[in-house]
Design a protein around this motif. Structure first.
Motif, mmCIF file in Angstrom:
data_model
loop_
_atom_site.group_PDB
_atom_site.id
_atom_site.type_symbol
_atom_site.label_atom_id
_atom_site.label_comp_id
_atom_site.label_asym_id
_atom_site.label_seq_id
_atom_site.Cartn_x
_atom_site.Cartn_y
_atom_site.Cartn_z
ATOM 1 N N VAL A 197 -9.862 2.572 -6.704
ATOM 2 C CA VAL A 197 -8.712 2.435 -5.811
ATOM 3 C C VAL A 197 -7.699 1.479 -6.420
ATOM 4 C CG1 VAL A 197 -7.953 1.495 -3.612
ATOM 5 C CG2 VAL A 197 -9.918 2.984 -3.686
ATOM 6 N N ARG A 235 -5.781 2.969 -9.792
ATOM 7 C CA ARG A 235 -5.058 4.244 -9.894
ATOM 8 C C ARG A 235 -3.546 3.997 -10.038
ATOM 9 N NH1 ARG A 235 -7.812 7.057 -12.371
ATOM 10 N NH2 ARG A 235 -8.664 5.000 -12.691
ATOM 11 N N VAL A 245 -1.416 6.728 -9.190
ATOM 12 C CA VAL A 245 -0.818 7.571 -8.155
ATOM 13 C C VAL A 245 -1.444 7.203 -6.816
ATOM 14 C CG1 VAL A 245 -0.396 9.919 -7.425
ATOM 15 C CG2 VAL A 245 -0.520 9.375 -9.843
ATOM 16 N N ALA A 246 -0.606 6.976 -5.844
ATOM 17 C CA ALA A 246 -1.086 6.441 -4.576
ATOM 18 C C ALA A 246 -2.036 7.402 -3.872
ATOM 19 C CB ALA A 246 0.100 6.123 -3.661
ATOM 20 N N ALA A 268 -5.470 7.077 -5.101
ATOM 21 C CA ALA A 268 -6.090 5.853 -4.600
ATOM 22 C C ALA A 268 -6.586 6.053 -3.178
ATOM 23 C CB ALA A 268 -5.087 4.703 -4.653
ATOM 24 N N VAL A 269 -5.782 6.747 -2.364
ATOM 25 C CA VAL A 269 -6.205 6.976 -0.981
ATOM 26 C C VAL A 269 -7.477 7.811 -0.957
ATOM 27 C CG1 VAL A 269 -5.585 8.127 1.146
ATOM 28 C CG2 VAL A 269 -3.927 6.711 0.002
ATOM 29 N N LEU A 301 -10.319 5.747 -1.807
ATOM 30 C CA LEU A 301 -10.626 4.836 -0.703
ATOM 31 C C LEU A 301 -11.447 5.567 0.361
ATOM 32 C CD1 LEU A 301 -10.347 2.049 0.327
ATOM 33 C CD2 LEU A 301 -8.112 2.565 1.228
ATOM 34 N N ARG A 311 -2.067 -5.756 -8.224
ATOM 35 C CA ARG A 311 -1.087 -4.711 -7.974
ATOM 36 C C ARG A 311 0.213 -5.292 -7.442
ATOM 37 N NH1 ARG A 311 -3.341 0.333 -9.142
ATOM 38 N NH2 ARG A 311 -1.132 0.866 -8.995
ATOM 39 N N ASN A 325 2.511 -2.999 -6.286
ATOM 40 C CA ASN A 325 2.924 -2.005 -5.299
ATOM 41 C C ASN A 325 2.297 -2.367 -3.956
ATOM 42 O OD1 ASN A 325 3.233 0.294 -3.738
ATOM 43 N ND2 ASN A 325 3.284 1.588 -5.550
ATOM 44 N N LEU A 337 1.800 -0.694 -1.303
ATOM 45 C CA LEU A 337 0.845 0.283 -0.793
ATOM 46 C C LEU A 337 -0.561 -0.032 -1.286
ATOM 47 C CD1 LEU A 337 1.723 2.544 0.985
ATOM 48 C CD2 LEU A 337 1.763 4.053 -0.958
ATOM 49 N N PHE A 338 -0.643 -0.343 -2.577
ATOM 50 C CA PHE A 338 -1.958 -0.652 -3.148
ATOM 51 C C PHE A 338 -2.483 -1.980 -2.614
ATOM 52 C CE2 PHE A 338 -0.428 2.516 -6.029
ATOM 53 C CZ PHE A 338 -1.569 3.224 -6.341
ATOM 54 N N MET A 385 -4.103 -1.265 0.633
ATOM 55 C CA MET A 385 -5.423 -0.637 0.479
ATOM 56 C C MET A 385 -6.445 -1.674 0.043
ATOM 57 S SD MET A 385 -4.818 3.034 -1.226
ATOM 58 C CE MET A 385 -3.164 3.614 -1.338
ATOM 59 N N ILE A 421 -9.987 -2.880 1.751
ATOM 60 C CA ILE A 421 -11.302 -3.024 1.104
ATOM 61 C C ILE A 421 -11.906 -4.381 1.429
ATOM 62 C CG2 ILE A 421 -12.459 -3.192 -1.120
ATOM 63 C CD1 ILE A 421 -10.518 -1.204 -2.221
#
Lengths: 166, 103, 655
Positions: free
Chosen positions: A19, A22, A24-25, A28-29, A32, B27, B29, B31-32, B35, B39
């Motif tokens: 995750v 990666r 590309v998002a 990653a999703v 996840l 990261r 970004n 978005l990451f 995520m 986690i």
């Protein structure tokens, strides 16, 4: 049986590592989701089947769908992937990676005295959880509802298109 | 059924937490980063459930539920912020560009 | 029987509110008005039935019902439970009957407004919340109603939300009462920790048998008092009520005159056993009440907006109730609450009718001579004004005010050992207030309805609006004779109703007290006639633009004061945090040292120069480092947290 647990644990860790690496998002999703499913399997093995179901339904289901929606709306493209690659050069991740590794090592060192495990007893069913949740922890439920309401309101407020309302 | 001892749970949770932490730190970004935060939250939740199983107390799963609620709120608000920033013309989602306050 | 009727009483307006909100304006205006009025009529009928039921029972009997247990935690429990006793009986009668009359009036008044469904939805929701507030037998349950009425007040003040002024007024009312709500919550928490329950009976019993320490009791009473003050717009929270007149007139009549603002009075009357033990708080209540009477009356005297005059008069009349509560005569406070609801609703509704017929003209100096065109409304307004002023014998206001005055006279507070606060002094203030009341309201009457003709009025007041006005007229005139002053024939229905066991022992008061209370309003009326009423009045306009009058007229003086006291410092704090003062200091130090070192270098003192240069570089480095720490980048902050975690763990491991 133990091999299954080991498998699930390794899938979890590898998924998590995938995750965070990666470019590309969407990938990653997906990783996840795999991580969360493996984690749910682990929860079942810990005797918490109710928690595992919730993990699958709410986490891997609802929250991840939210991620997918947002990624779709953001419309990330090829340049983004290239940029992520640029941002993922060793120079960028070495320092933080070492820091995280140190934290990990220290935590592992700290938990080692806790070894000497006891076998877990019978599993905790949804019945027990419900009794506990609406008995001793009923105020916590109220607080959680406040939190959810606050999250709802703020997400609505932040997310609406400001230009329309001007 | 001693499938998975508490110690193993702690081990796994530690590793998971560190991976998440590394993700947040590495990261750029957002978005990451979100995520990775998820986690980390999962790692914490795993410890709670593990401890609940170890001492046979339903409180562990109660905490898991609350963490679930927290994660849902965090994700929703975080994604709303990302959408808002994106709509305002900051297409890179770079967390490092958000350091200047504009009233 | 009563157990079933009690929830129904609340359910009826709540159901109407749900219907009106869910249909969201898809019903016709007529249907909307019908739904609201029918629900209110139903709940008025139920409340009358309940009152008959209660009165036919034993003197101390109550009707109560527990709907469901709300929470049971170790050491604390709360129920959703309702209880009807004699105090709440008076309140539900006032709320439902006055509410019904105002709803009937509003059905006609708001007929052409596009948002009528929203209006009646909020109004019925308000009545439901108010009934929850009144009937709750648990203080936590009462708090639900308390917040509910605050919300409805907000919704209705900002009803015409197109105008930013209205929304600002709504926000102001919400914020001001919110401060009180926070204080009230603190008081409730104190009581809950002390008494392990918020059930009113339990709390009062705990207070009576000394389970609550005097400090906690005084603090709790003080916090509850602050909550009540904010809700009832007393000093120092009085500023929100005049602005709240931005809402539709029926709202002003129902919420900001008759019911919601009296919630504070009701709360203290409900807890009067608790307050009786907190003497300093009682004294504070009485003093603040007396001050508010004078302040409200003086401000009303210089206003030029019809509705604002009435708003300030509401504040002033609520001051009477707080004075009575502070002096321990809570029966008188409730009696005045009841009569005030009648005549203030009458005044507001009449003013609303006048304003509609004169094309939304609210300035009393542009109105004038209206008794030619609208004799009926003039009569209604004069009746309301007489009741407000308390003209002797014929009006309800006289009896209730007399009851307060005779209760205040013998009161005395032993604050500290030597310091005594006598009721005589407060009585004098209240009497002066009564004089001013007659003065300002008849000023309004003479200017608006008599005098030279101003705006031309058109149209007719509809039948639907005149019926409630007529009912309220009757109530304002005759609502008071159930309780006579002591020197009169012994008719004490009201106090006997509230407190059956109490004996009426204050018969030894001098008769001239009643006489003074009767003469003073007449004197006020006479002075008002001389000043504004005669064919050639002494004052046609407000004299001059003296600073004091300007200060008082807008009532904004207090606002400016609050702005200086609270808002500006807060703004300054936000300015400070925004401009990062620490950063300036560090940068400034660095710059200063650099300049110093440069000048020293220029002096070519080698050794010293080098030393200073090192120092400068060091400080610049430190500056840069400190700057790095707070660079505003989330990832860096996360890294610092991780680093801190690292260090803390290392310390834990190594130690």
């Amino acid at each position: 049986m133990h091999a299954l647990a080991l498998l699930a644990a390794s899938v979890t860790v590898i998924g998590a590592i995938m995750v965070i690496t990666r470019k590309v998002a969407v990938h990653a999703v997906l990783y996840l989701v795999v991580t969360l499913l493996a984690l749910a399997a682990l929860l079942v093995m810990l005797g918490a089947s109710f928690a595992a179901m919730l993990e699958i339904i709410i986490y891997a289901g609802a929250i991840m769908v939210l991620f997918v929606f947002v990624i779709m709306m953001l419309n990330l493209g090829q340049p983004d992937s290239a940029r992520e690659k640029e941002w993922l050069r060793p120079r960028a991740w070495l320092g933080p990676g070492i820091l995280a590794a140190i934290v990990c090592a220290e935590l592992l060192y700290c938990i080692s005295p806790l070894s000497g495990s006891m076998p877990s007893l019978a599993s905790i069913t949804a019945h027990d959880v419900g009794l506990s949740l609406f008995g001793r922890y009923v105020l916590m439920v109220e607080l959680a509802s406040f939190l959810l309401l606050a999250g709802l309101v703020s997400a609505f407020h932040i997310g609406r298109n400001r230009m329309e309302n001007r | 059924m001693p499938v998975f001892s508490f110690n193993d749970t702690l081990l796994l949770a530690t590793i998971l937490f560190s991976v998440g932490l590394a993700g947040v730190l590495i990261r750029r970004n957002m978005l990451f980063m979100l995520m990775s935060l998820d986690i980390m939250l999962n790692a914490a939740a795993l410890v709670f459930v593990g401890a609940g199983a170890r001492w046979h107390d339903a409180a562990g799963q109660v905490m898991f539920l609350l963490i679930l609620a927290l994660a849902a709120v965090e994700t929703a608000v975080g994604l709303a912020i990302i959408l808002c920033l994106h709509a305002r013309g900051r297409p890179t989602l770079d967390a490092d560009t958000g350091n200047l306050l504009q009233g | 029987m009563g157990e079933i009727l009690l929830p129904l009483l609340i359910l009826s307006p709540l159901a109407a509110s749900l219907i009106l909100f869910v249909t969201a304006g898809r019903m016709s205006a007529y249907a909307v008005g019908t739904v609201a009025c029918v629900s209110m009529g139903l709940s008025a009928a139920i409340s009358i039935a309940l009152s008959i039921l209660l009165l036919s029972g034993p003197a101390t009997g109550i009707v109560q019902t527990i709907l469901w247990p709300w929470m049971h935690i170790a050491g604390f429990s709360a129920d959703i439970a309702f209880m009807l006793d004699r105090i709440s009986m008076v309140m539900i009668l006032v709320v439902t009957i006055v509410g019904l009359l105002i709803h009937i009036y509003a059905a006609s008044y708001m007929r052409d407004d596009p948002g009528i469904a929203r209006f009646f939805g909020s109004m019925t929701l308000f009545v439901a919340s108010m009934l929850v507030l009144v009937l709750a037998s648990d203080l936590l349950c009462l708090f639900i109603g308390w917040e509910g009425v605050g919300l409805c007040s907000y919704l209705l003040i900002g009803f015409w939300y197109d105008n930013p002024v209205n929304t600002a007024a709504a926000r102001k009312a919400f914020y001001m009462t919110r401060m009180g709500d926070a204080a009230l919550l603190c008081g409730l928490l104190l009581l809950a920790t002390a008494a392990d329950s918020l059930h009113i009976g339990t709390v009062l019993a705990a207070a009576a048998n000394g389970q609550i320490t005097p400090t906690a009791l005084n603090m709790a009473a003080l916090f509850i008092l602050i909550g009540a003050l904010a809700k009832s717009a007393q000093i120092p929270f009085q500023t929100w009520l005049p602005d709240a007149m931005a809402g539709p007139t029926p709202t002003s009549a129902l919420i900001h005159a008759a019911t919601m603002v009296t919630a504070g009075v009701y709360l203290i009357a409900r807890l009067h056993d608790l307050f009786a033990l907190a003497v300093p708080v009682m004294a504070l209540t009485a003093v603040l009440g007396a001050l508010t009477i004078l302040m409200g009356a003086c401000t009303a005297l210089v206003q030029s907006d019809l509705k604002r005059i009435l708003a300030w008069s509401t504040i002033s009349q609520l001051g009477y109730m707080f004075l009575a509560l502070g002096c321990g005569v809570w029966q008188a406070a409730l009696f005045h609450l009841m009569t005030h609801a009648f005549f203030k609703a009458l005044l507001f509704l009449t003013a609303g009718a006048v304003i509609v017929r004169t094309h939304h003209e609210q300035d009393i100096f542009r109105l004038g001579g209206l008794h030619h065109t609208m004799p009926g409304l003039t009569a209604a307004f004069v009746i309301g004004a007489s009741a407000l002023a308390g003209l002797p014998l014929v009006t309800a206001g006289f009896y209730s005010k007399e009851m307060i005055l005779s209760g205040v006279w013998p009161a005395h507070f032993r604050l500290i050992h030597e310091l005594m606060l006598s009721g005589h002094f407060l009585w004098g203030m209240a009497l002066l207030g009564a004089f001013l009341t007659a003065l300002y309201i008849f000023r309004c009457v003479f200017i608006v309805f008599f005098g030279k003709v101003g705006t031309t009025a058109t149209g007719r007041t509809s039948r639907l609006m005149t019926i409630p006005l007529a009912c309220l007229c009757v109530l304002s005139l005759c609502g008071g004779i159930i309780e006579m002053p002591t020197t009169f024939p012994p008719l004490h229905l009201f106090s006997a109703l509230l407190d059956p066991e109490a004996s009426h022992s204050h018969a030894d008061e001098p008769g001239w007290l009643v006489l003074a209370g009767a003469v003073v309003p007449l004197a006020g009326l006479g002075v008002a006639w001389v000043l504004w009423g005669r064919p050639s009045p002494v004052m046609c306009e407000i004299p001059g633009q003296a600073a004091v009058i300007r200060f008082a007229r807008t009532g904004e003086g207090i606002d400016v004061l609050y702005d200086r006291l609270f808002v500006q410092p807060f703004r300054f704090l936000t300015w400070l945090t925004r401009h990062d003062i620490l950063d300036y200091v560090i940068t400034g130090t660095g710059r200063l040292t650099r300049t110093a070192s440069t000048s020293v270098l220029r002096a070519r003192s080698d050794f010293l120069g080098t030393l200073t240069l090192w120092g400068t570089n060091g400080i610049r480095g430190a500056d840069r480092l400190l700057g790095q720490i707070q660079n505003g980048r989330v990832r860096w902050y996360a890294a610092w947290i991780a680093g801190g975690l690292c260090a803390a763990l290392a310390m834990a491991v190594l130690s």
